[in-house]
Enzyme design. Structure first.
Site, short mmCIF file in Angstrom:
data_model
loop_
_atom_site.label_atom_id
_atom_site.label_comp_id
_atom_site.label_asym_id
_atom_site.label_seq_id
_atom_site.Cartn_x
_atom_site.Cartn_y
_atom_site.Cartn_z
N LYS A 147 -10.69 8.16 -3.93
CA LYS A 147 -10.72 7.42 -2.67
C LYS A 147 -9.68 7.99 -1.72
CE LYS A 147 -7.94 4.27 -1.95
NZ LYS A 147 -6.81 3.35 -1.83
N HIS A 177 -10.14 2.83 -8.85
CA HIS A 177 -9.47 2.62 -10.14
C HIS A 177 -9.46 1.15 -10.56
CE1 HIS A 177 -5.78 1.73 -7.82
NE2 HIS A 177 -5.36 1.12 -8.90
N GLU A 215 0.92 -7.33 -2.59
CA GLU A 215 1.84 -6.37 -3.20
C GLU A 215 3.24 -6.60 -2.66
OE1 GLU A 215 -0.03 -2.27 -4.21
OE2 GLU A 215 -0.62 -2.72 -2.16
N ASP A 234 -7.51 0.86 2.90
CA ASP A 234 -6.81 1.27 1.67
C ASP A 234 -7.11 0.34 0.50
OD1 ASP A 234 -4.94 2.75 0.10
OD2 ASP A 234 -3.37 1.27 0.52
N HIS A 239 -11.00 -1.39 -3.19
CA HIS A 239 -10.80 -2.21 -4.37
C HIS A 239 -11.34 -3.64 -4.27
CE1 HIS A 239 -8.48 1.20 -5.34
NE2 HIS A 239 -7.38 0.86 -4.68
N LYS A 325 1.18 -5.42 2.05
CA LYS A 325 2.42 -4.84 1.53
C LYS A 325 3.60 -5.74 1.91
CE LYS A 325 0.48 -0.75 0.46
NZ LYS A 325 0.01 -0.54 -0.90
C1 BG6 Z 1 -4.09 2.35 -4.25
C2 BG6 Z 1 -3.59 2.16 -2.84
O1 BG6 Z 1 -5.43 2.73 -4.24
O2 BG6 Z 1 -3.95 1.14 -4.96
C3 BG6 Z 1 -2.15 1.71 -2.85
O3 BG6 Z 1 -3.70 3.38 -2.12
C4 BG6 Z 1 -1.99 0.48 -3.72
O4 BG6 Z 1 -1.71 1.44 -1.53
C5 BG6 Z 1 -2.62 0.69 -5.10
O5 BG6 Z 1 -0.61 0.19 -3.87
C6 BG6 Z 1 -2.63 -0.57 -5.91
O6 BG6 Z 1 -3.08 -0.29 -7.21
P1 BG6 Z 1 -2.58 -1.14 -8.46
O7 BG6 Z 1 -3.41 -0.68 -9.60
O8 BG6 Z 1 -1.12 -0.85 -8.59
O9 BG6 Z 1 -2.81 -2.55 -8.07
#
Ligand code: BG6
Length: 474
Positions: A147, A177, A215, A234, A239, A325
């Site tokens: 991505k 992911h 986050e 993002d 996601h 964030k």
């Molecule tokens: C990523 C984003 O794909 O996913 C990041 O680019 C983000 O900005 C991250 O922090 C979060 O992934 P996880 O698995 O830590 O929740």
């Protein structure tokens, strides 16, 4: 089953993702005995960043030492290290790569499968795909694509066209992911392997759904990437919408790629285009002062929105999504709010006590994850007083998680096995950009919020008459 013999080629081998996730992940797979019987890993990067084989091995060792689950030592490391080599590739000078892949194939013997992992920035993406096509390396090969897959519908279509000119869709593995997280895959088990949950999983019993990924971290110096991207692209288009697909989908005919992805795409097709009036964009105070950020930046570091899924199961049930964030906590939570039953039979003060208590199902998909049913229960004592009760399933205490794979490990393994079930499909991605278009075309202005909070105050009005759920930690 173990994957067939492979030559894995890692583009962007010197980049951040390779260092943090991919190299440590590949080593973990090797240690866990999940790599193919015979394999080689060829790192690649443009000539300006090229390493030699020894340099790449040292780079990988450092990455594993810093981010891996076990130290780069012992026989497992020696064996893994000996499978690493490097081949630089520029669009007009692919020879070192072609030679390195040839050598790796010879070392494996037979005719190993080629898997290209494109951990490169979007601008470099098309030129790498073209190079794989023009050199013939793409033949029979599979490709993992990172991505973000485009920034809007037009760019996603262009990317899909560029990929499809070289790889047919059955050989394309687009990574999101979140779909590789154990607790996300557990949503399928929870819903479809039990008689308990699925009968509730619809508009008759559920009044609203919340998908929440706040986050605590800020942009961590990623201004260059973040300024042009923002939280909606993002986190949400990738996601959170993918998660929504798992939460909202109809039961697939079978847990295999086509059925699963067909059902997911049907959800995306049922989604109403995002209405900008149902979106709050936020920006944390201090963002504009970060190095590399435009002092007048309108990029959002927070987004909350309402999504409607217009199908028979979900019509009238709002889906509230939030991510950002520099928020109060880092969480990964899906909450299904149950419809309020008639509480009339309870005395007035018991009903008052029930106010603000939750009757909900909470799926926490932070590794290792948990599922909690929260409900009203009678408080002990002479009066019928309602209090908060809960039942908790906790991954860590119900199972040994020794065999658990991290998202990237799981997905790289699935790609080597040729199983696309947990990867996004071209039509799904394009539909999600189509759904996002109204917001991308007329985004509401960003509203400031203080770091360490839950975002701008106006998010409360967005979900009224519901509220944002903040489950307790277990
Ligand atoms: C990523 C984003 O794909 O996913 C990041 O680019 C983000 O900005 C991250 O922090 C979060 O992934 P996880 O698995 O830590 O929740």
């Amino acid at each position: 089953a173990r994957p067939e013999d492979h030559v894995v080629v890692l583009f962007g081998a010197t980049g951040d993702l390779a260092r943090r996730k991919l190299l440590p992940g590949l080593f973990h797979l090797a240690k866990a005995g999940l790599m193919p019987q015979r394999y080689r890993i060829v790192g690649s990067a443009p000539a300006a960043e090229a390493l030699d084989d020894e340099g790449f091995r040292a780079h990988a060792r450092q990455a594993v030492a810093e981010f891996g689950r076990s130290a780069p030592e012992g026989p497992a490391w020696k064996e893994f290290e000996s499978a690493l080599s490097f081949g630089a590739a520029d669009p007009d000078a692919p020879e070192p790569l072609v030679a390195a892949v040839g050598d790796a194939e010879q070392a494996v013997g037979g005719s190993p499968r080629r898997l290209f992992h494109l951990a490169v920035p979007p601008v470099a993406f098309t030129s790498v795909v073209d190079l794989l096509g023009s050199t013939g390396l793409a033949q029979e090969a599979r490709v993992i694509v990172e991505k973000p897959f485009g920034t809007d519908l037009a760019s996603a279509r262009e990317l899909n066209a560029a990929v499809h000119a070289v790889f047919d869709e059955s050989r394309v593995f687009r990574i999101d992911h979140f779909l590789g997280k154990e607790a996300v895959d557990n949503i399928l088990a929870l819903r479809f392997a039990n008689g308990l949950f699925e009968p509730l999983w619809n508009r008759e019993h559920i009044s609203h759904v919340q998908i929440d990924v706040p986050e605590q971290i800020d942009i961590q110096g990623r201004a260059h990437f973040f300024e042009g991207t923002g939280t909606f692209r993002d986190m949400v288009v990738t996601h959170l919408f993918q998660l929504l697909g798992f939460v909202a989908m109809e039961p697939p005919v079978a847990l295999e790629a086509q059925s699963l992805r067909d059902e997911q795409v049907k959800v995306f097709r049922s989604m109403r285009p995002v209405d900008p009036a149902h979106v709050v964009r936020g920006q944390y105070a201090g963002y504009r002062a970060e190095s590399g950020v435009d002092p007048a930046s309108d990029t959002e570091t927070f987004v909350a929105l309402r999504v409607d899924v217009d199908n028979w199961r979900w019509a009238g049930v709002p889906f509230h999504l939030r991510s950002g964030k520099a928020l109060a906590e880092g969480r990964h939570v899906v909450t299904l709010g149950l419809r309020e039953p008639v509480l009339r039979m309870f005395p007035l003060d018991a009903r008052a006590a029930a106010d603000g208590r939750a009757d909900e199902l909470v799926i926490d998909f932070a590794d290792p994850g948990s599922v909690t049913a929260r409900f009203l229960a009678k408080e002990p004592g002479p009066a019928m007083q309602l209090g908060q009760g809960s039942m908790v399933f906790d991954y860590g205490s119900s199972f040994t998680t020794d065999n658990a794979l991290e998202a990237y490990e799981h997905l790289i393994l699935q790609a080597m096995l040729g199983d696309q079930a947990l990867f996004t499909r071209s039509d799904g991605i394009e539909r999600l950009w189509e759904v996002s278009a109204p917001l991308l075309e007329s985004p509401p202005p960003v509203q400031p919020y203080a770091p360490g909070t839950w975002g701008p105050d106006s998010i409360e009005a967005l979900v009224a008459p519901y509220r944002w759920h903040l489950p307790e930690r277990h």
